[in-house]
Design a protein around this motif. Structure first.
Motif, PDB file in Angstrom:
ATOM      1  N   GLN A   1      -0.316   4.928  -1.453  1.00  0.00           N
ATOM      2  CA  GLN A   1      -1.776   5.031  -1.513  1.00  0.00           C
ATOM      3  C   GLN A   1      -2.294   5.789  -0.306  1.00  0.00           C
ATOM      4  O   GLN A   1      -1.627   5.917   0.722  1.00  0.00           O
ATOM      5  N   ASP A   2      -3.503   6.263  -0.462  1.00  0.00           N
ATOM      6  CA  ASP A   2      -4.178   6.910   0.649  1.00  0.00           C
ATOM      7  C   ASP A   2      -4.499   5.851   1.709  1.00  0.00           C
ATOM      8  O   ASP A   2      -4.854   4.722   1.374  1.00  0.00           O
ATOM      9  N   GLU A   3      -4.388   6.211   2.994  1.00  0.00           N
ATOM     10  CA  GLU A   3      -4.613   5.249   4.077  1.00  0.00           C
ATOM     11  C   GLU A   3      -6.022   4.692   4.064  1.00  0.00           C
ATOM     12  O   GLU A   3      -6.247   3.503   4.292  1.00  0.00           O
ATOM     13  N   VAL A   4      -7.006   5.529   3.793  1.00  0.00           N
ATOM     14  CA  VAL A   4      -8.399   5.085   3.790  1.00  0.00           C
ATOM     15  C   VAL A   4      -8.626   4.092   2.657  1.00  0.00           C
ATOM     16  O   VAL A   4      -9.262   3.045   2.843  1.00  0.00           O
ATOM     17  N   LEU A   5      -8.116   4.381   1.489  1.00  0.00           N
ATOM     18  CA  LEU A   5      -8.266   3.467   0.361  1.00  0.00           C
ATOM     19  C   LEU A   5      -7.560   2.140   0.626  1.00  0.00           C
ATOM     20  O   LEU A   5      -8.063   1.072   0.271  1.00  0.00           O
ATOM     21  N   ALA A   6      -6.405   2.192   1.259  1.00  0.00           N
ATOM     22  CA  ALA A   6      -5.672   0.968   1.586  1.00  0.00           C
ATOM     23  C   ALA A   6      -6.468   0.117   2.569  1.00  0.00           C
ATOM     24  O   ALA A   6      -6.551  -1.108   2.419  1.00  0.00           O
TER      25      ALA A   6
ATOM     26  N   HIS B   1       0.820  -1.218   0.000  1.00  0.00           N
ATOM     27  CA  HIS B   1       0.000   0.000   0.000  1.00  0.00           C
ATOM     28  C   HIS B   1       0.855   1.269   0.000  1.00  0.00           C
ATOM     29  O   HIS B   1       0.365   2.338   0.331  1.00  0.00           O
TER      30      HIS B   1
ATOM     31  N   LEU C   1      -9.772   0.123   2.965  1.00  0.00           N
ATOM     32  CA  LEU C   1     -10.922  -0.425   2.257  1.00  0.00           C
ATOM     33  C   LEU C   1     -10.513  -1.596   1.369  1.00  0.00           C
ATOM     34  O   LEU C   1     -11.232  -2.589   1.282  1.00  0.00           O
ATOM     35  N   GLU C   2      -9.387  -1.485   0.723  1.00  0.00           N
ATOM     36  CA  GLU C   2      -8.916  -2.552  -0.147  1.00  0.00           C
ATOM     37  C   GLU C   2      -8.600  -3.821   0.664  1.00  0.00           C
ATOM     38  O   GLU C   2      -8.919  -4.924   0.251  1.00  0.00           O
ATOM     39  N   GLU C   3      -7.999  -3.635   1.833  1.00  0.00           N
ATOM     40  CA  GLU C   3      -7.705  -4.778   2.705  1.00  0.00           C
ATOM     41  C   GLU C   3      -8.979  -5.460   3.172  1.00  0.00           C
ATOM     42  O   GLU C   3      -9.079  -6.667   3.217  1.00  0.00           O
ATOM     43  N   ARG C   4      -9.976  -4.659   3.509  1.00  0.00           N
ATOM     44  CA  ARG C   4     -11.241  -5.194   3.987  1.00  0.00           C
ATOM     45  C   ARG C   4     -11.915  -5.999   2.886  1.00  0.00           C
ATOM     46  O   ARG C   4     -12.455  -7.072   3.120  1.00  0.00           O
ATOM     47  N   GLN C   5     -11.917  -5.512   1.647  1.00  0.00           N
ATOM     48  CA  GLN C   5     -12.521  -6.216   0.533  1.00  0.00           C
ATOM     49  C   GLN C   5     -11.742  -7.492   0.213  1.00  0.00           C
ATOM     50  O   GLN C   5     -12.327  -8.505  -0.134  1.00  0.00           O
TER      51      GLN C   5
END
Length: 119
Positions: A105-110, A102, A112-116
């Motif tokens: 990348q933006d922390e929030v996007l990272a 990550h 969300l990507e981990e959660r998905q």
């Protein structure tokens, strides 16, 4: 639970006091048999109440048992230490890999990507 613990300890204390009172007579404890003491010219003996001899024997037996068990479990403690080192190493590697994945990348996007990816 605490009351039960104190009740058992109290009962044990009463039993030990009863044994001590019943075995107050003095006995002579010798370090070696008379024949060996005569040959060596050493007479190592001491006079103690019998309950002291009994309780000292129990205490020495418990200490020997604890020592024996501690030595027996040495291999388990070594294995546990090795596994703990391995877990720490793997956790550090996993953390490093997450950071590399990550990076930039933006922390929030990272997050969300981990959660998905976890679903």
């Amino acid at each position: 639970m605490r009351t039960l613990k104190y009740a058992i300890l109290g009962l044990l204390a009463i039993c030990l006091a009863a044994v001590a009172l019943a075995n107050r007579d003095l006995v002579e404890v010798q370090a070696m048999p008379d024949v060996v003491a005569g040959i060596l010219g050493i007479s190592a003996s001491i006079t103690l109440p019998l309950f002291v001899v009994i309780l000292a024997g129990v205490a020495v037996g418990v200490l020997i048992g604890f020592l024996w068990e501690w030595l027996r479990e040495h291999k388990h403690r070594v294995e546990m230490r090795q596994r703990k080192k391995e877990v720490n190493r793997l956790e550090a590697e996993m953390s490093r890999m997450r950071e590399e994945k990550h990076e930039g990348q933006d922390e929030v996007l990272a997050l969300l990507e981990e959660r998905q990816a976890g679903r």
